[in-house]
Design an enzyme around this catalytic site. Structure first.
Site, short mmCIF file in Angstrom:
data_model
loop_
_atom_site.label_atom_id
_atom_site.label_comp_id
_atom_site.label_asym_id
_atom_site.label_seq_id
_atom_site.Cartn_x
_atom_site.Cartn_y
_atom_site.Cartn_z
N ALA A 1 0.81 -1.23 0.00
CA ALA A 1 0.00 0.00 0.00
C ALA A 1 0.84 1.28 0.00
O ALA A 1 0.29 2.38 0.14
CB ALA A 1 -0.99 0.03 1.17
N ALA A 2 2.16 1.15 -0.18
CA ALA A 2 2.99 2.37 -0.28
C ALA A 2 2.54 3.18 -1.50
O ALA A 2 2.44 4.41 -1.45
CB ALA A 2 4.46 1.99 -0.41
N GLY A 3 2.22 2.47 -2.58
CA GLY A 3 1.75 3.15 -3.79
C GLY A 3 0.41 3.85 -3.55
O GLY A 3 0.13 4.89 -4.15
N ASP A 4 -0.41 3.27 -2.69
CA ASP A 4 -1.71 3.88 -2.39
C ASP A 4 -1.51 5.19 -1.61
O ASP A 4 -2.18 6.19 -1.88
CB ASP A 4 -2.58 2.91 -1.58
CG ASP A 4 -2.88 1.64 -2.36
OD1 ASP A 4 -2.89 1.70 -3.60
OD2 ASP A 4 -3.07 0.58 -1.73
#
Ligand code: RIB
Length: 313
Positions: free
Chosen positions: A256-259
């Protein structure tokens, strides 16, 4: 600079994440022993909604969950964050989306999603709530919903003059150009390679620029490539291209780093900042998300982002 909290509309997925830590990713046919399973809220859409709300946005979500315990827990969790869940529909006889996530010792993850109710989000769900497109500043989308739904949302947003951000994840090979017609597209490098069919053999930098430029040629106004530990690359339709440096953090779990990155970009742009400054803030949000296990549980607050940016100017 806009002082009211920016109004962010997220149309996207909601999943329950079943997470296991593994010493290494199993090869095909191999069995490895991992940790106990943890259950935690996720889904790219819901993660971005939570991050955008914690970063200072006022978020509304259009989504679906199943008529089961996971659905109830996830919808309540979003409401507790302060997100408007009035347009999150409970779908009968359909399971809530579930993601099976393996996280290795380096914090890298592999994910399989059982879409469940996410695949029941139709273009009609979008058209029915057309008034929301007049009440929000930015629309945030991902690709865990059916393509016609994402396309309907992009079309409506353009008609209503809403800024659009697409996180094209999970990436698909036959990526239609219509989905590229957004203000900002923000894939990571793997996704960008799948979307464009270009593979980096060597010269990583050259291929980054190439894939981002292709996304612009296909209709995106701006492409912001998530480069992970290398920061991000911004490519604009007017030909401007620049790298935004990374923040240094202790990586525990990249899930979820991209989120967090996409949400940071959305909130910052909606607050009136330019793309360069917004990409810096997005880098900080994405980096902070790597420092904690889990998806929604790892989404940073505006205060944490501010502290990191001051710490590493
Ligand atoms: O981006 C991370 C998310 O991808 C997880 O929370 C999982 O639910 C999948 O959607």
């Amino acid at each position: 600079m806009v002082t009211e909290p920016p109004r962010i509309l997220v149309i996207g997925s909601i999943n329950m994440d079943l997470v296991v830590r593994t010493p290494a990713m199993p090869a095909p046919g191999e069995t490895v022993l991992g940790s106990d399973v943890t259950t935690s809220p996720g889904g790219k859409g819901a993660n971005q909604a939570v991050a955008a709300q914690r970063l200072g946005g006022m978020v509304t979500m259009i989504a679906r969950v199943g008529d089961d315990a996971f659905g109830e827990t996830l919808k309540n969790g979003l409401a507790e964050e302060g997100i408007d869940v009035a347009y999150v529909t409970v779908t009968e006889s359909t399971p809530t989306g579930v993601a099976f996530i393996m996280v290795d010792r380096q914090g890298e993850n592999s994910i399989v999603v059982a879409s469940g109710a996410n695949h029941a989000v139709t273009p009609d769900d979008v058209y029915t709530h057309e008034q929301l497109f007049d009440e929000h500043d930015v629309l945030v989308l991902q690709l865990e919903l059916p393509c016609p739904t994402v396309r309907a949302a992009i079309d409506l947003a353009r008609r209503h003059g809403l800024k659009t951000l697409l996180d094209p994840a999970p990436a698909m090979k036959q990526f239609p150009d219509e989905l590229c017609c957004v203000d900002v597209i923000s894939p990571n490098v793997n996704e960008a390679e799948i979307l464009t069919g270009k593979k980096a053999v060597e010269e990583r930098d050259r291929i980054d620029k190439l894939v981002a430029s292709e996304l612009i040629q296909r209709g995106a106004k701006n492409a912001v490539l998530k480069l992970g530990s290398r920061g991000s690359l911004v490519v604009c339709a007017d030909g401007h291209m620049y790298r935004v440096p990374p923040y240094k953090v202790e990586v525990v779990d990249t899930t979820a780093a991209g989120d967090a990155f996409t949400a940071g970009l959305a909130v910052s742009l909606a607050q009136g900042r330019g793309l360069h400054e917004s990409a810096r803030l997005a880098n900080a949000a994405g980096s902070l998300a790597c420092t904690t296990l889990g998806a929604q549980s790892a989404m940073p607050t505006a205060y944490q982002v501010k502290m990191l940016m001051e710490d590493q100017p």
